[in-house]
Design a protein around this motif. Structure first.
Motif, short mmCIF file in Angstrom:
data_model
loop_
_atom_site.label_atom_id
_atom_site.label_comp_id
_atom_site.label_asym_id
_atom_site.label_seq_id
_atom_site.Cartn_x
_atom_site.Cartn_y
_atom_site.Cartn_z
N ARG A 194 0.83 -1.19 0.00
CA ARG A 194 0.00 0.00 0.00
C ARG A 194 0.87 1.25 0.00
NH1 ARG A 194 -4.81 0.57 4.35
NH2 ARG A 194 -5.31 -1.42 3.32
N PHE A 195 0.52 2.20 -0.87
CA PHE A 195 1.25 3.46 -0.92
C PHE A 195 1.14 4.17 0.43
CE2 PHE A 195 1.14 8.08 -1.35
CZ PHE A 195 2.35 8.34 -1.96
N GLN A 242 0.77 11.94 -3.59
CA GLN A 242 -0.49 11.34 -3.16
C GLN A 242 -1.69 12.12 -3.71
OE1 GLN A 242 -1.70 11.69 1.01
NE2 GLN A 242 -2.05 9.48 1.02
N THR A 243 -1.61 13.44 -3.66
CA THR A 243 -2.71 14.28 -4.15
C THR A 243 -2.96 14.07 -5.64
OG1 THR A 243 -2.25 15.97 -2.47
CG2 THR A 243 -3.52 16.66 -4.40
N VAL A 244 -1.89 14.06 -6.43
CA VAL A 244 -2.03 13.90 -7.88
C VAL A 244 -2.58 12.52 -8.22
CG1 VAL A 244 -0.76 13.76 -10.05
CG2 VAL A 244 -0.27 15.60 -8.44
N LEU A 245 -2.05 11.48 -7.58
CA LEU A 245 -2.52 10.12 -7.87
C LEU A 245 -4.00 9.98 -7.55
CD1 LEU A 245 0.47 7.93 -6.59
CD2 LEU A 245 -0.05 8.60 -8.93
N LYS A 246 -4.43 10.54 -6.44
CA LYS A 246 -5.85 10.45 -6.06
C LYS A 246 -6.72 11.27 -6.99
CE LYS A 246 -5.69 9.21 -1.18
NZ LYS A 246 -6.12 9.56 0.20
N GLU A 256 -5.78 3.77 -8.68
CA GLU A 256 -5.87 2.84 -7.56
C GLU A 256 -4.67 1.89 -7.51
OE1 GLU A 256 -9.58 0.84 -7.89
OE2 GLU A 256 -10.77 2.63 -7.41
N THR A 257 -4.05 1.68 -8.69
CA THR A 257 -2.88 0.80 -8.77
C THR A 257 -1.83 1.45 -9.65
OG1 THR A 257 -4.27 -1.18 -8.56
CG2 THR A 257 -2.04 -1.50 -9.39
N ILE A 258 -0.58 1.42 -9.20
CA ILE A 258 0.51 2.00 -9.99
C ILE A 258 1.74 1.11 -9.87
CG2 ILE A 258 1.29 3.44 -8.06
CD1 ILE A 258 2.12 5.56 -10.16
#
Length: 325
Positions: A26-27, A54-58, A63-65
């Motif tokens: 988990r990130f 975290q902000t950009v990914l959300k 959900e998966t990277i």
């Protein structure tokens, strides 16, 4: 009370899964910030980058990277905020951690030169879990080899001359002859230990006064995955202060009396390193020592990947506009 009022609303927090090679996790913003801090960023800046990631990914609904993609994106941010050097170092270390390439760091030095502190700090910086003290190796060997067979091993390195057997040596100084005979067993045992670590792909830091290159093969010391350095404290009074400062006041006078032997061993180790063209790092300033050692390690890791034909530059382009979103 209506059934609606009885309902309990549970908010499910979404999380991002990072996929590595054969594993998932988990990130974590905190872990990413800690990793960036170990690569040279101040803690507050490390959290700034981690929070932005975290902000950009959300915001993108990711959900998966893949781990490689995450690493490259972090590097893109790091380049923008802090420059190419720190970003490249981060990318290089993360690539090494994701590989099976072992790195062995041997830190030689007389008592009082800082081998313990430097060894601990560089292991922490590079997240290497295994630190081996040559004093522990010597202690184990004393359990296996009797005083009758190796009396010098059972004495302190700088007092081993008091236990010397009649032996031949090219050295004329009894303190150094005793030190050599004391260190011989330990140096050979360390070489065997490190060779096993290399075979099993285990990275480690080995530090201590017993790492005498005279008793280690040149093939071993010059192995591409082995980094051998000798610490030098140029300022004799600083060396004396460090060495004697390790002990309580009542033992300080006793240790002061042994310092000439300690300094003699220090100078001998430096001379040995010079004769064999091995790296010497001044340890008068701990921070400078760590910086120089870290640079040396990064250069070696980059060389290993380059010789293996592996690229350490970004594989994926990320939109720099994400940084300003």
């Amino acid at each position: 009370m209506s059934s609606t009022d009885d309902e309990i609303k549970v908010e499910t927090k979404s999380f991002i899964t990072v996929e590595g090679s054969g594993y998932k996790y988990r990130f974590s913003r905190g872990l990413l910030a800690h990793s960036l801090q170990l690569r040279g960023l101040p803690l507050d800046e490390a959290y700034r980058v981690a929070k932005k990631v975290q902000t950009v990914l959300k915001s993108k609904g990711i959900e998966t990277i893949k781990e490689d993609d995450l690493r490259e994106y972090v590097k893109t941010l790091a380049v923008h905020f802090f420059g190419e050097e720190i970003a490249t170092n981060y990318n290089l270390i993360e690539k090494w951690h994701g590989s099976s390439v072992p790195i062995i760091i041997l830190i030689s030095g007389a008592k009082g030169t800082g081998t313990a502190k430097i060894g601990e700090l560089i292991a922490q910086k590079l997240a290497i879990p295994t630190i081996v003290s040559t004093s522990i190796v010597a202690k184990i060997l004393r359990k296996m080899i009797s005083p009758e067979l190796a009396p010098e091993l059972h004495a302190k390195s700088y007092l081993a001359f008091e236990k010397l057997r009649p032996i031949y040596s090219i050295l004329y100084d009894k303190v150094l002859v005793g030190y050599e005979e004391h260190s011989r067993f330990v140096a050979e045992a360390v070489e065997a230990l490190v060779k096993r670590a290399l075979d099993e792909g285990i990275s480690m830091v080995v530090r201590g006064e017993h790492l005498l290159p005279r008793f280690m093969s040149s093939e071993f010391i010059k192995h591409p995955n082995v980094i051998y350095v000798t610490l030098r404290t140029k300022d004799e009074e600083r060396h004396r202060s460090r060495y004697c400062g390790y002990f309580e006041i009542e033992r300080m006078k006793e240790k002061q009396g042994n310092f000439p032997e300690i300094r003699k061993i220090h100078d001998y180790l430096i001379e040995e390193a010079k004769n064999r063209k091995l790296t010497i790092i001044d340890s008068d300033n701990t921070q400078d020592t760590i910086i120089k050692l870290n640079e040396l390690i990064l250069e070696r890791i980059e060389m290993i990947f380059s010789e293996n034909g592996e690229n350490t530059t970004p594989l994926i382009d990320f939109d720099i506009s994400d940084i300003h979103s």
